[in-house]
Design a protein around this motif. Structure first.
Motif, PDB file in Angstrom:
ATOM      1  N   ALA A  57       3.017  -6.008  -5.013  1.00  0.00           N
ATOM      2  CA  ALA A  57       3.169  -5.353  -6.042  1.00  0.00           C
ATOM      3  C   ALA A  57       4.209  -4.299  -5.772  1.00  0.00           C
ATOM      4  O   ALA A  57       5.373  -4.016  -6.639  1.00  0.00           O
ATOM      5  CB  ALA A  57       2.227  -4.330  -6.579  1.00  0.00           C
ATOM      6  N   GLU A  58       4.501  -3.655  -4.684  1.00  0.00           N
ATOM      7  CA  GLU A  58       5.491  -2.797  -4.110  1.00  0.00           C
ATOM      8  C   GLU A  58       6.964  -3.453  -4.235  1.00  0.00           C
ATOM      9  O   GLU A  58       7.999  -3.065  -4.717  1.00  0.00           O
ATOM     10  CB  GLU A  58       5.331  -2.192  -2.788  1.00  0.00           C
ATOM     11  N   LEU A  59       6.845  -4.841  -3.953  1.00  0.00           N
ATOM     12  CA  LEU A  59       8.171  -5.615  -3.982  1.00  0.00           C
ATOM     13  C   LEU A  59       8.659  -5.898  -5.462  1.00  0.00           C
ATOM     14  O   LEU A  59       9.631  -5.609  -5.877  1.00  0.00           O
ATOM     15  CB  LEU A  59       7.997  -6.826  -3.138  1.00  0.00           C
ATOM     16  N   VAL A  60       7.318  -6.077  -6.293  1.00  0.00           N
ATOM     17  CA  VAL A  60       7.816  -6.473  -7.599  1.00  0.00           C
ATOM     18  C   VAL A  60       8.289  -5.103  -8.279  1.00  0.00           C
ATOM     19  O   VAL A  60       9.199  -5.033  -9.071  1.00  0.00           O
ATOM     20  CB  VAL A  60       6.447  -6.961  -8.373  1.00  0.00           C
ATOM     21  N   ARG A  61       7.565  -3.822  -7.806  1.00  0.00           N
ATOM     22  CA  ARG A  61       8.176  -2.713  -8.573  1.00  0.00           C
ATOM     23  C   ARG A  61       9.677  -2.596  -8.022  1.00  0.00           C
ATOM     24  O   ARG A  61      10.528  -1.887  -8.853  1.00  0.00           O
ATOM     25  CB  ARG A  61       7.402  -1.517  -7.932  1.00  0.00           C
ATOM     26  N   ALA A  62      10.026  -2.831  -6.807  1.00  0.00           N
ATOM     27  CA  ALA A  62      11.409  -2.950  -6.263  1.00  0.00           C
ATOM     28  C   ALA A  62      12.264  -3.365  -7.160  1.00  0.00           C
ATOM     29  O   ALA A  62      13.536  -3.156  -7.606  1.00  0.00           O
ATOM     30  CB  ALA A  62      11.549  -3.056  -4.664  1.00  0.00           C
ATOM     31  N   VAL A  63      11.932  -4.571  -7.655  1.00  0.00           N
ATOM     32  CA  VAL A  63      12.807  -5.461  -8.303  1.00  0.00           C
ATOM     33  C   VAL A  63      12.919  -5.105  -9.821  1.00  0.00           C
ATOM     34  O   VAL A  63      13.990  -4.858 -10.167  1.00  0.00           O
ATOM     35  CB  VAL A  63      12.093  -7.129  -8.259  1.00  0.00           C
ATOM     36  N   ARG A  64      11.888  -4.665 -10.483  1.00  0.00           N
ATOM     37  CA  ARG A  64      11.803  -3.974 -11.726  1.00  0.00           C
ATOM     38  C   ARG A  64      12.739  -2.693 -11.494  1.00  0.00           C
ATOM     39  O   ARG A  64      13.540  -2.620 -12.543  1.00  0.00           O
ATOM     40  CB  ARG A  64      10.345  -3.491 -12.171  1.00  0.00           C
ATOM     41  N   SER A  65      12.559  -1.699 -10.792  1.00  0.00           N
ATOM     42  CA  SER A  65      13.608  -0.455 -10.529  1.00  0.00           C
ATOM     43  C   SER A  65      15.153  -1.000 -10.445  1.00  0.00           C
ATOM     44  O   SER A  65      15.852  -0.275 -10.894  1.00  0.00           O
ATOM     45  CB  SER A  65      12.961   0.488  -9.760  1.00  0.00           C
ATOM     46  N   THR A  66      15.113  -2.114  -9.628  1.00  0.00           N
ATOM     47  CA  THR A  66      16.660  -2.429  -9.514  1.00  0.00           C
ATOM     48  C   THR A  66      17.128  -2.753 -10.930  1.00  0.00           C
ATOM     49  O   THR A  66      18.438  -2.652 -11.101  1.00  0.00           O
ATOM     50  CB  THR A  66      16.712  -3.584  -8.516  1.00  0.00           C
ATOM     51  N   ILE A  67      16.512  -3.641 -11.423  1.00  0.00           N
ATOM     52  CA  ILE A  67      16.942  -4.335 -12.920  1.00  0.00           C
ATOM     53  C   ILE A  67      17.280  -2.807 -13.701  1.00  0.00           C
ATOM     54  O   ILE A  67      18.099  -2.716 -14.557  1.00  0.00           O
ATOM     55  CB  ILE A  67      15.905  -5.242 -13.655  1.00  0.00           C
ATOM     56  N   ALA A  68      16.160  -1.898 -13.827  1.00  0.00           N
ATOM     57  CA  ALA A  68      16.376  -0.761 -14.567  1.00  0.00           C
ATOM     58  C   ALA A  68      17.545   0.222 -14.299  1.00  0.00           C
ATOM     59  O   ALA A  68      18.420   0.477 -15.085  1.00  0.00           O
ATOM     60  CB  ALA A  68      14.958   0.033 -14.636  1.00  0.00           C
ATOM     61  N   PHE A  69      17.860   0.199 -12.986  1.00  0.00           N
ATOM     62  CA  PHE A  69      19.037   0.966 -12.528  1.00  0.00           C
ATOM     63  C   PHE A  69      20.084   0.264 -12.996  1.00  0.00           C
ATOM     64  O   PHE A  69      21.202   0.959 -13.286  1.00  0.00           O
ATOM     65  CB  PHE A  69      18.825   0.981 -10.939  1.00  0.00           C
ATOM     66  N   TYR A  70      20.312  -1.107 -12.768  1.00  0.00           N
ATOM     67  CA  TYR A  70      21.414  -1.707 -12.860  1.00  0.00           C
ATOM     68  C   TYR A  70      21.734  -1.714 -14.445  1.00  0.00           C
ATOM     69  O   TYR A  70      22.858  -1.579 -14.989  1.00  0.00           O
ATOM     70  CB  TYR A  70      21.328  -3.057 -12.514  1.00  0.00           C
ATOM     71  N   THR A  71      20.674  -1.856 -15.194  1.00  0.00           N
ATOM     72  CA  THR A  71      20.918  -1.765 -16.800  1.00  0.00           C
ATOM     73  C   THR A  71      21.388  -0.219 -17.041  1.00  0.00           C
ATOM     74  O   THR A  71      22.059  -0.382 -18.179  1.00  0.00           O
ATOM     75  CB  THR A  71      19.623  -2.045 -17.575  1.00  0.00           C
ATOM     76  N   ASN A  72      20.646   0.643 -16.528  1.00  0.00           N
ATOM     77  CA  ASN A  72      21.352   2.000 -16.778  1.00  0.00           C
ATOM     78  C   ASN A  72      22.751   2.159 -16.673  1.00  0.00           C
ATOM     79  O   ASN A  72      23.615   2.831 -17.384  1.00  0.00           O
ATOM     80  CB  ASN A  72      20.486   2.922 -15.859  1.00  0.00           C
TER      81      ASN A  72
END
Ligand SMILES: Nc1ncnc2c1ncn2[C@@H]1O[C@H](COP(=O)(O)OP(=O)(O)OP(=O)(O)O)[C@@H](O)[C@H]1O
Ligand SMILES: [Mg+2]
Length: 348
Positions: A260-275
């Motif tokens: 779940a921590e790895l999944v969260r890191a992927v999610r936050s990377t996508i959010a960061f990039y989209t931002n």
């Protein structure tokens, strides 16, 4: 005919090498692929920790696999590397690379003399003070690369290039999705994970984390008070799926928490990039690395980010030569990804 070259991947507990004949006109040909096991303590996060052991293993690998080349491309990844988006005044690339040390000291967490630097241009942009090149700055600690090149030289081999592992992986992974939009390339190793956002086949953003499948094995071993080999087997058997007995249930729970921590890191990377790039849209995720094979991981990742997840089929970008035992090569699953990708860097 260009000569063959070898992609050399120093993994945790294993060294992998792929001998490839580059082919400017079509798919490169894989001539030989081989692996040799080493004690887990010999290589730490991709850096040679026990030179003697690694040198002996490399010599054995070369004589057993009968590689015809001694020229190798090695990868660097994980914690030894920092990548950062950067815009620099436009100038010839060679000149730009020479002046990098003077331009980027403020961005580095270490003295510039201790770093190896490179810059990968992405696009030309208009800055306030004239035309600029936007690209990725890559900085690695000199020490980590030197430890590897020293061991490789001692084994009678020659390092002809050093490449960023996430870039090498991205060359093998890219174009798995036909649809439009950016791709998220997730590579989960034993001790490290990389997340790359690529658009139009070009990596735009790289993030590496010091976490991977080994963390799950260690946590299972600790929680259940069993040895690591047993924990590893249990992890591979149950993954994140519901277990049938108490030990399996505990293992699945532990695996689920760390995944779940790895999944969260992927999610936050996508959010960061989209931002940072509001116009970006994502087509899918491509998963590779042994750690990504965890049962249930691809599904959990897909559900969390709302994108289709594909596993990389290592080898599809290559024609496989007659000396490669196809069965064992394809049975290796995604394991050869890094070694293959290291041979794909187009000459600069
Ligand atoms: N079927 C599987 N289910 C779950 N985990 C798996 C499976 N197969 C391999 N792994 C895990 O994958 C990891 C190894 O992946 P990989 O071979 O990509 O790493 P590595 O290159 O050796 O390490 P690193 O890149 O971190 O230095 C190990 O943690 C291993 O337990
Ligand atoms: Mg690896």
């Amino acid at each position: 005919m260009p000569r063959t070259l070898i992609g050399l991947d120093l993994g945790s507990g294993v060294i992998r090498a792929a001998e490839v004949q580059p082919n400017p006109k079509g798919r490169p040909q894989l001539h030989r692929y081989a692996e040799v096991a080493v004690p887990a303590s010999a290589i730490n996060e991709g850096v040679v920790a026990d030179e003697e052991v690694v040198v002996a293993a490399l010599k054995r690998l070369w004589s057993e696999a009968r590689f015809k080349s001694r020229s190798v491309v090695i990868g660097i990844g994980s914690q030894q590397v920092l990548t950062r988006e950067l815009a620099l005044p436009r100038m010839p690339l060679e000149q730009l690379r020479e002046t990098l040390p003077f331009r980027v000291q403020d961005l580095l967490p270490l003295p510039v003399e201790q770093a190896l630097l490179d810059f990968f241009p992405l696009e030309e942009v208009e800055g306030e003070e004239g035309p600029q090149l936007r690209g990725l700055l890559v900085a690695a600690t000199r020490e980590s690369v030197t430890a590897n090149t020293r061991a490789i030289a001692a084994a009678g081999l020659r390092v002809i290039d050093v490449d960023l592992i996430p870039f090498a992986v991205s060359r093998v992974q890219l174009e798995e999705h036909d649809g439009p939009g950016a791709e998220v390339l997730v590579h989960v190793g034993a001790q490290s994970t990389s997340i790359v956002v690529a658009e139009g086949g070009i990596p735009q953003f790289v993030r590496t984390l010091p976490a991977g499948g080994a963390d799950i094995t260690e946590a299972i071993a600790e929680r259940l008070r069993i040895d690591e080999a047993e924990a590893e087997a249990l992890k591979r058997r149950v993954g994140m799926a519901e277990g049938t007995d108490p030990a399996a249930r505990t293992a699945a729970k532990v695996a689920g928490e760390i995944a779940a921590e790895l999944v969260r890191a992927v999610r936050s990377t996508i959010a960061f990039y989209t931002n940072a790039h509001p116009a970006a849209s994502f087509g899918g995720v491509v998963l590779s690395g042994g750690g990504g094979a965890l049962i249930g991981f691809a599904d959990a990742l897909g559900a969390a980010v709302g994108l289709p997840v594909m596993s990389v089929a290592a080898g599809v970008k290559f024609s496989v030569g007659p000396r490669v035992d196809q069965e064992s090569f394809f049975a290796a699953g995604p394991a050869p990804t890094v070694a293959l990708g290291l041979t794909m860097r187009s000459p600069a």
